[in-house]
Design a protein around this motif. Structure first.
Motif, mmCIF file in Angstrom:
data_model
loop_
_atom_site.group_PDB
_atom_site.id
_atom_site.type_symbol
_atom_site.label_atom_id
_atom_site.label_comp_id
_atom_site.label_asym_id
_atom_site.label_seq_id
_atom_site.Cartn_x
_atom_site.Cartn_y
_atom_site.Cartn_z
ATOM 1 N N PHE A 13 0.835 -1.203 0.000
ATOM 2 C CA PHE A 13 0.000 0.000 0.000
ATOM 3 C C PHE A 13 0.868 1.251 0.000
ATOM 4 O O PHE A 13 0.577 2.210 -0.718
ATOM 5 C CB PHE A 13 -0.959 0.016 1.192
ATOM 6 N N ALA A 14 1.936 1.263 0.802
ATOM 7 C CA ALA A 14 2.837 2.415 0.845
ATOM 8 C C ALA A 14 3.426 2.683 -0.530
ATOM 9 O O ALA A 14 3.520 3.839 -0.963
ATOM 10 C CB ALA A 14 3.942 2.184 1.876
ATOM 11 N N VAL A 15 3.812 1.627 -1.249
ATOM 12 C CA VAL A 15 4.348 1.771 -2.606
ATOM 13 C C VAL A 15 3.279 2.339 -3.535
ATOM 14 O O VAL A 15 3.531 3.277 -4.304
ATOM 15 C CB VAL A 15 4.872 0.419 -3.142
ATOM 16 N N ALA A 16 2.075 1.775 -3.474
ATOM 17 C CA ALA A 16 0.991 2.255 -4.336
ATOM 18 C C ALA A 16 0.708 3.730 -4.066
ATOM 19 O O ALA A 16 0.534 4.518 -5.004
ATOM 20 C CB ALA A 16 -0.265 1.413 -4.122
ATOM 21 N N LEU A 17 0.675 4.114 -2.807
ATOM 22 C CA LEU A 17 0.439 5.517 -2.455
ATOM 23 C C LEU A 17 1.593 6.386 -2.935
ATOM 24 O O LEU A 17 1.381 7.418 -3.575
ATOM 25 C CB LEU A 17 0.251 5.655 -0.940
ATOM 26 N N ALA A 18 2.818 5.990 -2.638
ATOM 27 C CA ALA A 18 3.997 6.786 -3.024
ATOM 28 C C ALA A 18 4.062 6.979 -4.534
ATOM 29 O O ALA A 18 4.469 8.035 -5.021
ATOM 30 C CB ALA A 18 5.267 6.124 -2.517
ATOM 31 N N ASN A 19 3.636 5.974 -5.277
ATOM 32 C CA ASN A 19 3.720 6.045 -6.732
ATOM 33 C C ASN A 19 2.534 6.748 -7.377
ATOM 34 O O ASN A 19 2.374 6.695 -8.593
ATOM 35 C CB ASN A 19 3.919 4.645 -7.305
ATOM 36 N N THR A 20 1.726 7.458 -6.578
ATOM 37 C CA THR A 20 0.715 8.346 -7.152
ATOM 38 C C THR A 20 1.288 9.742 -7.363
ATOM 39 O O THR A 20 0.633 10.601 -7.956
ATOM 40 C CB THR A 20 -0.544 8.453 -6.243
ATOM 41 N N ALA A 21 2.502 9.989 -6.892
ATOM 42 C CA ALA A 21 3.121 11.314 -7.008
ATOM 43 C C ALA A 21 3.488 11.612 -8.461
ATOM 44 O O ALA A 21 3.791 10.705 -9.245
ATOM 45 C CB ALA A 21 4.375 11.380 -6.136
ATOM 46 N N ALA A 22 3.475 12.882 -8.793
ATOM 47 C CA ALA A 22 3.877 13.309 -10.131
ATOM 48 C C ALA A 22 5.297 12.817 -10.403
ATOM 49 O O ALA A 22 6.164 12.904 -9.541
ATOM 50 C CB ALA A 22 3.811 14.823 -10.248
ATOM 51 N N VAL A 148 10.855 8.104 -10.909
ATOM 52 C CA VAL A 148 11.123 8.246 -9.482
ATOM 53 C C VAL A 148 10.190 7.343 -8.675
ATOM 54 O O VAL A 148 9.973 7.564 -7.483
ATOM 55 C CB VAL A 148 11.012 9.719 -9.008
ATOM 56 N N GLY A 149 9.651 6.309 -9.330
ATOM 57 C CA GLY A 149 8.789 5.352 -8.650
ATOM 58 C C GLY A 149 9.569 4.581 -7.605
ATOM 59 O O GLY A 149 10.784 4.390 -7.721
ATOM 60 N N VAL A 150 8.871 4.150 -6.552
ATOM 61 C CA VAL A 150 9.498 3.360 -5.500
ATOM 62 C C VAL A 150 8.949 1.941 -5.543
ATOM 63 O O VAL A 150 7.894 1.686 -6.127
ATOM 64 C CB VAL A 150 9.286 3.978 -4.107
ATOM 65 N N PHE A 151 9.682 1.024 -4.932
ATOM 66 C CA PHE A 151 9.224 -0.361 -4.843
ATOM 67 C C PHE A 151 9.926 -1.058 -3.691
ATOM 68 O O PHE A 151 10.910 -0.552 -3.146
ATOM 69 C CB PHE A 151 9.439 -1.113 -6.165
#
Length: 183
Positions: A13-22, A148-151
């Protein structure tokens, strides 16, 4: 790498949320700009408890997103005070619970606490496991030049470099074309 199921869910969930950023999202735009955007995120990643569905909640969740993105890039020792602050600010008190078909797992806020606070605390609890197991190196930012996506690298050998197959394929094609040009 094997974490408890609730830890893996919270990290996902943290990854999914973080990867909503521009810049991190598939579209390149901020994908958490509206109440409808938050509703879509919560459809794909279930989150139990109170959901207000208003602009204030979206703003608070966006602030939480930035905290999560920040901690993702910190080393183990640097992450500890941030995680501790996330828990302290929410006055988190861990307890075991079972709900919505999930077996026993840990929560540390009441179900009627604001959504952003519950997200922060769930992420912090998951990060505690990552820190305790000395696996913060598995929290990564995509190696693609323009992403700049996280995983979370949950692979056995910890060798994942890209946030998605799309980024990996794109970078492999760039490398292939560079090799062809050199030849």
């Amino acid at each position: 790498m094997l974490f408890a199921p609730d830890t893996e869910e919270a990290l996902a969930f943290a990854v999914a949320l973080a990867n909503t950023a521009a810049g991190a999202s598939r579209s390149g735009d901020d994908e958490l700009a509206t109440v409808a955007d938050l509703a879509r995120l919560l459809e794909t990643c279930k989150f139990s408890g109170r959901i207000d569905r208003d602009e204030a909640e979206v703003r608070e969740v966006r602030q939480t997103r930035e905290q999560i993105r920040e901690v993702w890039t910190l080393g183990r020792d640097e992450a500890v005070p941030v995680v501790n602050r996330m828990l302290r600010e929410a006055r988190a008190l861990p307890y075991l619970t079972r709900h919505d078909g999930s077996d026993w797992h840990i929560h540390a806020t009441e179900q009627d606490a604001p959504l952003a606070e519950r997200i922060r605390v769930e992420a912090a609890l998951a990060l505690i496991d990552v820190i305790r197991m000395n696996e913060t190196g598995r929290l990564r930012v995509c190696a693609a030049d323009d992403c700049v996506g996280v995983f979370v690298d949950l692979s056995r050998n910890g060798s994942k470099r890209f946030c998605s197959v799309r980024c990996g394929n794109r970078m492999n094609m760039v490398a292939f074309r560079a090799r062809r040009t050199e030849a």
